[in-house]
Design a protein around this motif. Structure first.
Motif, mmCIF file in Angstrom:
data_model
loop_
_atom_site.group_PDB
_atom_site.id
_atom_site.type_symbol
_atom_site.label_atom_id
_atom_site.label_comp_id
_atom_site.label_asym_id
_atom_site.label_seq_id
_atom_site.Cartn_x
_atom_site.Cartn_y
_atom_site.Cartn_z
ATOM 1 N N ALA A 48 -44.830 -7.555 61.989
ATOM 2 C CA ALA A 48 -43.846 -8.070 60.887
ATOM 3 C C ALA A 48 -42.600 -8.632 61.189
ATOM 4 O O ALA A 48 -42.206 -9.714 60.827
ATOM 5 C CB ALA A 48 -43.186 -6.754 60.031
ATOM 6 N N GLU A 49 -42.308 -8.350 62.705
ATOM 7 C CA GLU A 49 -41.058 -9.090 63.314
ATOM 8 C C GLU A 49 -41.530 -10.396 63.573
ATOM 9 O O GLU A 49 -40.611 -11.406 63.351
ATOM 10 C CB GLU A 49 -40.627 -8.148 64.468
ATOM 11 N N ALA A 50 -42.607 -10.604 64.155
ATOM 12 C CA ALA A 50 -43.087 -12.167 64.491
ATOM 13 C C ALA A 50 -43.158 -12.762 63.229
ATOM 14 O O ALA A 50 -42.655 -14.040 63.305
ATOM 15 C CB ALA A 50 -44.431 -12.011 65.056
ATOM 16 N N THR A 51 -43.606 -12.345 62.180
ATOM 17 C CA THR A 51 -43.893 -13.279 60.956
ATOM 18 C C THR A 51 -42.600 -13.457 60.250
ATOM 19 O O THR A 51 -42.026 -14.477 59.975
ATOM 20 C CB THR A 51 -44.576 -12.427 60.052
ATOM 21 N N PHE A 52 -41.406 -12.447 60.207
ATOM 22 C CA PHE A 52 -40.141 -12.617 59.906
ATOM 23 C C PHE A 52 -39.460 -13.854 60.479
ATOM 24 O O PHE A 52 -38.852 -14.566 59.986
ATOM 25 C CB PHE A 52 -39.517 -11.354 59.566
ATOM 26 N N LYS A 53 -39.372 -13.630 61.944
ATOM 27 C CA LYS A 53 -38.351 -14.461 62.851
ATOM 28 C C LYS A 53 -39.015 -15.747 62.881
ATOM 29 O O LYS A 53 -38.582 -16.552 63.230
ATOM 30 C CB LYS A 53 -38.335 -13.806 64.096
ATOM 31 N N GLY A 54 -40.382 -15.947 62.407
ATOM 32 C CA GLY A 54 -40.809 -17.248 62.585
ATOM 33 C C GLY A 54 -40.691 -18.217 61.435
ATOM 34 O O GLY A 54 -40.868 -19.244 61.494
ATOM 35 N N ASN A 55 -40.102 -17.613 60.284
ATOM 36 C CA ASN A 55 -39.866 -18.283 59.331
ATOM 37 C C ASN A 55 -38.713 -19.180 59.458
ATOM 38 O O ASN A 55 -37.749 -19.147 60.202
ATOM 39 C CB ASN A 55 -39.405 -17.313 58.111
ATOM 40 N N ASP A 56 -38.997 -20.837 58.897
ATOM 41 C CA ASP A 56 -38.115 -21.606 59.176
ATOM 42 C C ASP A 56 -36.468 -21.421 58.766
ATOM 43 O O ASP A 56 -35.276 -22.014 59.351
ATOM 44 C CB ASP A 56 -38.166 -22.991 58.786
ATOM 45 N N TYR A 57 -36.340 -20.938 57.446
ATOM 46 C CA TYR A 57 -35.051 -20.411 56.788
ATOM 47 C C TYR A 57 -34.539 -19.410 57.744
ATOM 48 O O TYR A 57 -33.317 -19.290 57.938
ATOM 49 C CB TYR A 57 -35.388 -19.845 55.529
ATOM 50 N N VAL A 58 -35.250 -18.401 58.019
ATOM 51 C CA VAL A 58 -34.827 -17.296 58.975
ATOM 52 C C VAL A 58 -34.256 -17.909 60.473
ATOM 53 O O VAL A 58 -33.083 -17.464 60.811
ATOM 54 C CB VAL A 58 -35.702 -16.186 59.317
ATOM 55 N N LYS A 59 -34.992 -18.751 60.978
ATOM 56 C CA LYS A 59 -34.383 -19.485 62.184
ATOM 57 C C LYS A 59 -33.078 -20.205 61.944
ATOM 58 O O LYS A 59 -32.199 -20.048 62.998
ATOM 59 C CB LYS A 59 -35.282 -20.599 62.507
ATOM 60 N N LYS A 60 -32.945 -20.692 60.779
ATOM 61 C CA LYS A 60 -31.921 -21.635 60.587
ATOM 62 C C LYS A 60 -30.599 -20.714 60.368
ATOM 63 O O LYS A 60 -29.611 -20.931 60.796
ATOM 64 C CB LYS A 60 -31.904 -22.530 59.502
ATOM 65 N N TYR A 61 -30.739 -19.460 59.527
ATOM 66 C CA TYR A 61 -29.528 -18.947 59.125
ATOM 67 C C TYR A 61 -29.571 -17.446 59.787
ATOM 68 O O TYR A 61 -29.990 -16.356 59.515
ATOM 69 C CB TYR A 61 -29.590 -18.743 57.459
ATOM 70 N N ALA A 62 -29.497 -17.640 61.242
ATOM 71 C CA ALA A 62 -29.469 -16.454 62.058
ATOM 72 C C ALA A 62 -28.630 -15.310 61.741
ATOM 73 O O ALA A 62 -29.157 -14.032 61.886
ATOM 74 C CB ALA A 62 -29.194 -16.791 63.752
ATOM 75 N N ASP A 63 -27.333 -15.366 61.321
ATOM 76 C CA ASP A 63 -26.641 -14.245 61.099
ATOM 77 C C ASP A 63 -26.888 -13.474 59.997
ATOM 78 O O ASP A 63 -27.212 -12.176 59.956
ATOM 79 C CB ASP A 63 -25.116 -14.673 60.800
ATOM 80 N N GLU A 64 -27.553 -14.169 58.816
ATOM 81 C CA GLU A 64 -28.049 -13.508 57.828
ATOM 82 C C GLU A 64 -29.441 -12.721 58.044
ATOM 83 O O GLU A 64 -29.663 -11.868 57.703
ATOM 84 C CB GLU A 64 -28.393 -14.450 56.537
ATOM 85 N N ALA A 65 -30.102 -13.514 58.930
ATOM 86 C CA ALA A 65 -31.544 -13.028 59.408
ATOM 87 C C ALA A 65 -31.486 -11.627 60.146
ATOM 88 O O ALA A 65 -32.118 -10.711 60.046
ATOM 89 C CB ALA A 65 -32.176 -13.857 60.148
ATOM 90 N N THR A 66 -30.411 -11.666 61.151
ATOM 91 C CA THR A 66 -29.938 -10.354 61.904
ATOM 92 C C THR A 66 -29.767 -9.378 61.052
ATOM 93 O O THR A 66 -30.210 -8.300 61.221
ATOM 94 C CB THR A 66 -28.941 -10.843 62.828
ATOM 95 N N ASP A 67 -28.875 -9.626 60.042
ATOM 96 C CA ASP A 67 -28.556 -8.577 59.076
ATOM 97 C C ASP A 67 -29.486 -7.938 58.276
ATOM 98 O O ASP A 67 -29.783 -6.750 58.326
ATOM 99 C CB ASP A 67 -27.234 -8.946 58.497
ATOM 100 N N ALA A 68 -30.447 -8.772 57.807
ATOM 101 C CA ALA A 68 -31.343 -8.390 56.970
ATOM 102 C C ALA A 68 -32.440 -7.698 57.767
ATOM 103 O O ALA A 68 -32.898 -6.725 57.151
ATOM 104 C CB ALA A 68 -32.134 -9.575 56.547
ATOM 105 N N TRP A 69 -32.782 -8.021 58.952
ATOM 106 C CA TRP A 69 -33.752 -7.487 59.959
ATOM 107 C C TRP A 69 -33.317 -5.938 60.180
ATOM 108 O O TRP A 69 -34.090 -5.047 60.116
ATOM 109 C CB TRP A 69 -34.202 -8.131 61.180
#
Length: 228
Positions: free
Chosen positions: A133-154
């Protein structure tokens, strides 16, 4: 589109012997940026490193599990031999009664081993699901671009995952994280349902898959290394 990707992946990599879940995770990832049938062939070709990482992670978990099972079965055999050798039936005893006594003693003795094996399998499944799940989520291009929101969401998703006893599948955990992430970036006017548009960095899909595969292999190695 996801079903088309799924079918193409299964056909192109059927020799890997992967589970439906592995193909499903890769197809789910591809669905985030593949928008036309013409792109499917390129996606399938570039997905090889990611699928092989899935295969590697599964093989490592199976090897560790088989070793654990073999050890427990050896302990059981030794215990049965010991009980049978140290408690021979007395001439005056009823053979049927003695057999039941021995069987009950063996069952009571191996129950902790069976419980340990069940727990071990559950822990392995949870760790494998988390890594995928972590690999799939963090591999998303939007997730890579918006790192702060991605970290909080994860972090929010993993808190919920742990609160539910780590019982979610990889897909459920990844979807929960994406749900939090999508809501966060929507406040910035970002619609993740649309194809991702690069800032001009010239990314190619094969490079992304290779990078994700490397992260998955590192995660899989950590799963095995941390086993008790």
């Amino acid at each position: 589109m996801k079903q088309k990707l799924l079918n193409a992946l299964k056909e192109g990599y059927k020799q890997l012997g992967l589970s439906d879940g592995a193909f499903e995770r890769v197809a789910t990832f591809g669905e985030t940026f593949i928008t036309s049938d013409e792109q499917i062939a390129t996606f399938v070709k570039g997905a090889e490193p990611m699928l092989k990482a899935e295969q590697s992670a599964a093989d490592k978990v199976r090897t560790e599990l088989n070793a654990k099972i073999k050890g427990l079965e050896g302990e059981k055999a030794e215990l049965e031999a010991m009980l049978n050798g140290n408690q021979p039936p007395k001439p005056e005893s009823n053979p049927a009664d003695m057999a039941k006594i021995i069987a009950d003693a063996v069952a009571a003795a191996i129950k902790p081993l069976s419980d340990e094996l069940t727990q071990f399998k559950g822990e392995q499944a949870a760790k494998s699901a988390f890594a995928s799940a972590e690999a799939t989520f963090k591999g998303n291009d939007y997730v890579k671009k918006y790192a702060d929101e991605a970290t909080d969401a994860w972090e929010r998703a993993t808190e919920m995952y742990e609160a539910t006893g780590k019982s979610w599948t990889a897909e459920q955990l990844q979807e929960k994280a994406m749900g939090y992430f999508n809501k966060a970036v929507a406040k910035k006017g970002v619609d993740t349902s649309k194809p991702f548009e690069s800032d001009g960095g010239g990314d190619n899909h094969s490079a992304k898959f290779a990078d994700m595969a490397k992260r998955q292999e590192e995660r899989a190695a950590g799963v095995v290394a941390n086993q008790p």
